[in-house]
Design a protein around this motif. Structure first.
Motif: not given
Length: 465
Positions: A123-126, A133-138
């Protein structure tokens, strides 16, 4: 700059620094806590969506052995619109990390995909167009396909709250600093009041008002400083008074000395001029020479007494054990043949620590003065007795006495209560001044008791050690 202003400024600077760092830490701590909560919720939501996706994939008809891209897009579309708070922002990528489906508004780059594999979540905050936004990837395992699910959760409210928190804290800090300035100025004014009082007292004393004292208003170190300052001022005033008295006494001494010199010198010069310029018979010549001799002896006695006073002021006491009996034996020998005055000696046996010759000088002067103050056939008592303070010696007469107003002055050089009587008996007013100086080096002082018409008693106490 005044000390009180320095105190206020230094306190306010420290307070501003403390409030600034404290406020930054507090607001930032709340922000980070809220952001971590939002990130946790975003990761939880991503896990729920991945589970929902895998569940939906299991419900696909068995005619598909591998999940087709069209079905992926269909499931993604349903997941996008299934949120409680409106549309979700999601993006689906295949095994090669090629994008299969993207929600409208999902505008972030694909920088998070390369960091994600089958076994990790990332994840990252952008920031996108002033929104955060909190950008997540799974990774998702659906029907033997590995897909990648990306989500975006809007957390702009957290950043807005942080900005509002900093803004509010700055306002509160300004209000607190202004209030603190007023309070600290009042406190500093109270704390520095003793200093202002000391400054005022110093200025008054510098202007010559030596009787002015600073008011002590506290019991702390500044109060002690005020107390010590007043003690110093008392000592200074006392020393100045002593100096003024000494200057006045010196001026009186010079005036009296000049007057005492003038009288005999006038007589000496006058009779000498008569002998020089006039031829007189033998009787007048003898009378003139007798006047010159008598006044010359007066001058000689006065000069010896002055020398004795000067020596006594500079001398250090060489005290030795001396029996009182020896002192009284000397006095009997000196005044034993004085027929016109009845001198009586009474004393207690003792040994005193004195310089014998100097104490003899004191007693001889006191007895001589007592005899001069007494009428013919008068009585003079010389007494020695033990007292609690030491050994007391006293000379008492029953003569003319001394007025109370004159008693504090008679120890001054050249001071005579009855000048005509003193001069008629060859006195110069130096005897008691000499006695006073001798007693000082013996750590004693002359005590005077006298009543006009009843007589006088001069006494002093010698320490036994």
């Amino acid at each position: 700059m005044k000390f009180s202003i320095k105190l206020v400024l230094s306190t306010m600077i420290l307070l501003a620094l403390a409030l600034g760092f404290g406020g930054f830490y507090l607001v930032n701590y709340v922000f980070e806590t809220s952001l971590e909560r939002e990130i946790g919720q975003a990761l939880d939501e991503s896990s729920i969506l991945s589970f929902a996706f895998e569940t939906a994939a299991l419900n696909v008809p068995l005619k598909y052995s591998v999940l087709p891209d069209s079905v992926v897009e269909e499931i993604a579309s349903r997941l996008e619109t299934g949120g409680e708070n409106g549309r979700r922002l999601i993006r689906i990528a295949d095994e090669e990390k090629n994008v299969l489906y993207t929600s409208d508004g999902f505008t972030v780059d694909e920088g998070l995909l390369p960091q994600t594999d089958q076994h990790t979540k990332s994840y990252r905050v952008i920031c996108v167009e002033d929104n955060y936004y909190v950008h997540t990837c799974v990774a998702i395992n659906a029907l033997d396909r590995i897909l990648y699910l990306e989500t975006m959760k809007n957390v702009s409210e957290v950043f807005t709250e942080r900005a509002m928190g900093f803004s509010l804290y700055r306002k509160v800090t300004v209000v607190m600093l202004l209030t603190g300035v007023v309070i600290m100025f009042f406190i500093a004014s109270l704390l520095t009041k003793p200093i202002r009082l000391l400054t005022k007292a110093t200025q008054r004393m510098a202007a010559g008002d030596y009787a002015y004292r600073a008011r002590q208003i506290s019991r702390d170190e500044l109060g002690q400083l005020t107390h010590d300052f007043n003690g110093m001022a008392n000592a200074l005033e006392e020393n100045i008074s002593k100096l003024e008295e000494e200057i006045e006494a010196r001026e009186e001494f010079m005036g009296a000395f000049a007057h005492e010199l003038k009288t005999p010198l006038t007589a000496i010069i006058g009779y000498a001029d008569m002998l020089r310029s006039h031829k007189m018979d033998e009787e007048k010549s003898i009378m003139s020479a007798n006047y010159i001799y008598t006044e010359g002896k007066r001058l000689e006695a006065m000069s010896f007494r002055l020398l004795d006073i000067l020596v006594a002021k500079q001398e250090e006491a060489d005290l030795q054990e001396t029996p009182v009996k020896e002192l009284f034996a000397y006095l009997r020998e000196m005044f034993g043949e004085k027929k016109e005055i009845d001198i009586r000696f009474t004393y207690d046996e003792a040994v005193v620590m004195v310089e014998a010759n100097l104490i003899k000088t004191v007693l001889v002067n006191l007895i001589d003065n007592a005899c001069k103050a007494s009428e013919t056939d008068g009585v003079v008592e010389v007494i020695g007795q033990m007292v609690d303070e030491g050994y007391r010696m006293a000379v008492r007469d029953y003569g003319i006495g001394i007025p109370e107003a004159e008693q504090s002055k008679i120890v001054k050089a050249f001071y005579m209560v009855d000048k005509s009587r003193a001069r008629s008996k060859n006195g110069a007013g130096l005897g008691l001044a000499l006695c006073e100086e001798i007693l000082k080096i013996h750590q004693s002082e002359l005590q005077i008791e006298s009543k006009v018409g009843e007589g006088s008693c001069f006494s002093f106490v010698l320490p036994m050690e």
